[in-house]
Design a protein around this motif. Structure first.
Motif, PDB file in Angstrom:
ATOM      1  N   GLY A   1      38.288  37.608  36.711  1.00  0.00           N
ATOM      2  CA  GLY A   1      39.348  38.369  37.359  1.00  0.00           C
ATOM      3  C   GLY A   1      39.289  39.838  37.071  1.00  0.00           C
ATOM      4  O   GLY A   1      39.464  40.658  37.970  1.00  0.00           O
ATOM      5  N   PHE A   2      39.022  40.229  35.807  1.00  0.00           N
ATOM      6  CA  PHE A   2      38.957  41.669  35.607  1.00  0.00           C
ATOM      7  C   PHE A   2      37.557  42.221  35.745  1.00  0.00           C
ATOM      8  O   PHE A   2      37.387  43.418  35.923  1.00  0.00           O
ATOM      9  CB  PHE A   2      39.611  42.108  34.289  1.00  0.00           C
ATOM     10  CG  PHE A   2      38.904  41.729  33.039  1.00  0.00           C
ATOM     11  CD1 PHE A   2      39.453  40.751  32.242  1.00  0.00           C
ATOM     12  CD2 PHE A   2      37.751  42.355  32.623  1.00  0.00           C
ATOM     13  CE1 PHE A   2      38.845  40.399  31.068  1.00  0.00           C
ATOM     14  CE2 PHE A   2      37.139  42.007  31.459  1.00  0.00           C
ATOM     15  CZ  PHE A   2      37.686  41.026  30.674  1.00  0.00           C
ATOM     16  N   SER A   3      36.532  41.364  35.690  1.00  0.00           N
ATOM     17  CA  SER A   3      35.193  41.895  35.909  1.00  0.00           C
ATOM     18  C   SER A   3      34.959  42.243  37.359  1.00  0.00           C
ATOM     19  O   SER A   3      34.039  43.009  37.658  1.00  0.00           O
ATOM     20  CB  SER A   3      34.129  40.884  35.495  1.00  0.00           C
ATOM     21  OG  SER A   3      34.335  40.492  34.194  1.00  0.00           O
ATOM     22  N   SER A   4      35.741  41.698  38.275  1.00  0.00           N
ATOM     23  CA  SER A   4      35.571  42.049  39.681  1.00  0.00           C
ATOM     24  C   SER A   4      36.244  43.372  40.002  1.00  0.00           C
ATOM     25  O   SER A   4      36.340  43.748  41.146  1.00  0.00           O
ATOM     26  CB  SER A   4      36.126  40.943  40.571  1.00  0.00           C
ATOM     27  OG  SER A   4      37.425  40.616  40.165  1.00  0.00           O
ATOM     28  N   LYS A   5      36.685  44.054  38.975  1.00  0.00           N
ATOM     29  CA  LYS A   5      37.129  45.434  39.057  1.00  0.00           C
ATOM     30  C   LYS A   5      38.220  45.736  40.059  1.00  0.00           C
ATOM     31  O   LYS A   5      38.030  46.502  40.991  1.00  0.00           O
ATOM     32  CB  LYS A   5      35.933  46.370  39.295  1.00  0.00           C
ATOM     33  CG  LYS A   5      35.153  46.608  38.025  1.00  0.00           C
ATOM     34  CD  LYS A   5      34.098  47.673  38.223  1.00  0.00           C
ATOM     35  CE  LYS A   5      32.828  47.082  38.773  1.00  0.00           C
ATOM     36  NZ  LYS A   5      32.180  46.223  37.790  1.00  0.00           N
ATOM     37  N   PRO A   6      39.412  45.141  39.881  1.00  0.00           N
ATOM     38  CA  PRO A   6      40.548  45.702  40.607  1.00  0.00           C
ATOM     39  C   PRO A   6      40.996  46.954  39.855  1.00  0.00           C
ATOM     40  O   PRO A   6      40.274  47.448  38.988  1.00  0.00           O
ATOM     41  CB  PRO A   6      41.579  44.584  40.521  1.00  0.00           C
ATOM     42  CG  PRO A   6      41.253  43.880  39.264  1.00  0.00           C
ATOM     43  CD  PRO A   6      39.776  43.990  39.072  1.00  0.00           C
TER      44      PRO A   6
END
Lengths: 175, 346
Positions: free
Chosen positions: A19-24
């Motif tokens: 979730g955070f590695s997909s860079k929102p």
């Protein structure tokens, strides 16, 4: 379900990392980081490390992530990116989810998984009560050993933190 | 930069490498690498322009990825051997991952792409620290795990590095990029002999550091970062043109100079281990390196391009005082007769 709780928690862990590695936007990254911190705490506590789990909540989530949240809130833009607002972010998130789902199915279905090291499906993830150290808790002794035998580690870590602050101030100072 | 903070950060770079070289616990080694990386970032960014910031970011990203791979290899090693001491790596997968991680830190092919770009973007002194001091820590770990390194992977990376280091440097006129490609090629020579005789790796590292220090200090002395400005040294300090000639030929590995010593020893060691094609190829590819050093000497020391009369009295700033330059020059060119003293390195 409770025998496989570590497996479930680690799947949620990986999903929140995706979730955070997909860079929102960093605000939403921080949100997912809270979830991953809490789940990580659960994993540690299932192995008997209640003190370390408390450390994760207090220091990591309650100290560092709060400061991170405040600074990100100061520097955020008007319309921060969510996972569904940008095709790239959503695509990467879905790709990560798909890989995790395939891995979970592989682990659940097959008898033995031999990726880098062999472990037998879900069986190895269950917590067994080894019953060796009933007198004292191993992880408290580990933390105590850090401050006695591992004094050098404490010195190195403390120095790294100090130099980290100096480096960051120096890099962001500009001319 | 505030001198006190600069000293602290520089000492932390030293401390990080010392921790890597002297620890017996894998976690401390990883901590040492991270401390080294963290503290060298402001040194790379001494001047605040977008080029240095881009170079520092590239350096940080590649080295952080390498540290992550190193950590994964450490944990796989822990899972298979149950202990944290640094002896040999007990699992082939962990060994391959660790070799790749350390190759990324050194700048071996196929992980060499960051070296010219980062070296070009930073000042000459920072480039000096990057190409000499930062190679010590990964090489010391490679030395310590050398019994368990997969020979095929390491030799492939070494030979490709020598090829890329020689070939890539052919079209360069920027001196920092030339030194970066020279570093890639020398790292290739060092890792080629690592599995056979690690002492020669250390010898090569020693002589490479001396020669690179000398070259960089000569560049700093004449404040030149391109071939064109290096070709004006006859005007500023004519003596350094001769010194540049001698040091560059030493870096190319020509016999009466000390740069020949590691190449000679490495080729001898490889042929003793019954591999003949490999050292032949390596020696042939080192000729590419020699070619672009020779091109530098041609424009610097051997020829003087036709110039007008008012160029012969060049206005320049006050000459920088470089410490230890004469001993370095002597050591990087005249050490060859001391080769029998190699036995003390054991």
């Amino acid at each position: 379900m409770m025998t496989y709780i570590v497996f479930i928690l680690s799947v949620i862990f990986v999903i929140s990392f995706v979730g955070f590695s997909s860079k929102p936007s960093p605000i939403y990254g921080g949100l997912v980081l809270i979830v991953s911190g809490g789940v990580g705490c659960g994993i540690i506590m299932n192995f008997g490390g209640s003190f370390l789990g408390l450390m994760v909540f207090l220091i990591y989530l309650g100290g560092m992530l709060v400061v991170f949240g405040y600074t990100t809130a100061m520097a955020t833009e008007q319309y921060p990116e969510v996972w569904v607002s940008n095709t790239t972010v959503m695509g990467v998130f879905l790709l990560g989810l798909l890989m995790e789902v395939m891995l979970v199915l592989y682990v659940l279905k097959s008898e033995e998984v031999g990726v880098v090291f062999k472990f037998s499906g879900v069986g190895d993830w269950a917590i067994y009560d080894t019953g060796d150290s009933e007198v004292f808790s191993e992880e408290i002794m580990g933390v105590a050993a850090l401050y006695s035998y591992g004094a050098w580690v404490v010195i190195v870590t403390g120095w790294s933190l100090l130099v980290g602050v100096l480096v960051i101030l120096e890099v962001t100072r500009g001319d | 930069m505030n001198p006190l903070i600069f000293t602290t950060i520089l000492m932390t770079v030293l401390l990080g490498t010392m921790i890597v070289m002297m620890s017996s616990h894998w976690l401390m080694i990883w901590i040492g690498f991270e401390m080294n990386l963290l503290a060298i970032i402001p040194i790379l960014m001494k001047k605040y322009n977008p080029r240095t910031m881009e170079a520092s970011t590239k350096y940080f990203l590649t080295q952080a990825t390498a540290s992550m791979l190193l950590m994964m290899a450490i944990i796989i090693n822990l899972m298979h051997s149950g202990q944290w001491t640094i002896t040999k790596v007990f699992n082939p997968t962990a060994s391959i991952i660790m070799t790749s991680a350390l190759a990324m830190k050194l700048g071996l092919t196929p992980f060499h792409f960051w070296v010219p770009e980062v070296t070009q973007g930073i000042s000459l002194t920072s480039g000096l620290i990057l190409l000499t001091w930062q190679k010590l820590a990964p090489m010391s770990i490679l030395y310590q795990i050398s019994p368990s390194i997969n020979l095929n992977i390491l030799l492939t990376m070494a030979v490709l590095s020598i090829l890329v280091g020689g070939w890539g440097g052919l079209n360069q006129t920027q001196l920092r990029k030339i030194m970066a490609y020279s570093s890639i090629a020398h790292m290739g020579w060092m890792t080629a002999v690592l599995v056979y005789n690690p002492t020669l790796t250390m010898l090569n590292m020693l002589i490479y550091i001396m020669m690179t220090l000398t070259m960089f200090m000569l560049f700093i002395h004449s404040s030149s970062t391109t071939t064109l400005s290096l070709s004006h040294t006859w005007n500023k300090t004519p003596l350094t043109t001769t010194l540049i000639l001698i040091t560059l030929l030493s870096m190319g590995g020509l016999p009466p100079l000390s740069g020949f010593m590691p190449k000679w020893m490495i080729i001898q060691e490889l042929t003793k281990n019954s591999s003949i094609i490999l050292p032949t190829l390596m020696a042939i590819m080192a000729l590419l390196n020699l070619y672009f050093y020779m091109r530098l000497t041609y424009s610097t020391s051997l020829t003087m391009f036709p110039s007008t009369n008012n160029m012969k009295m060049k206005w320049q700033f006050e000459t920088k005082r470089i410490t230890l330059l004469p001993p370095l020059i002597v050591m990087s060119s005249l050490l060859l007769p001391l080769t029998p003293m190699l036995s003390i390195l054991d």
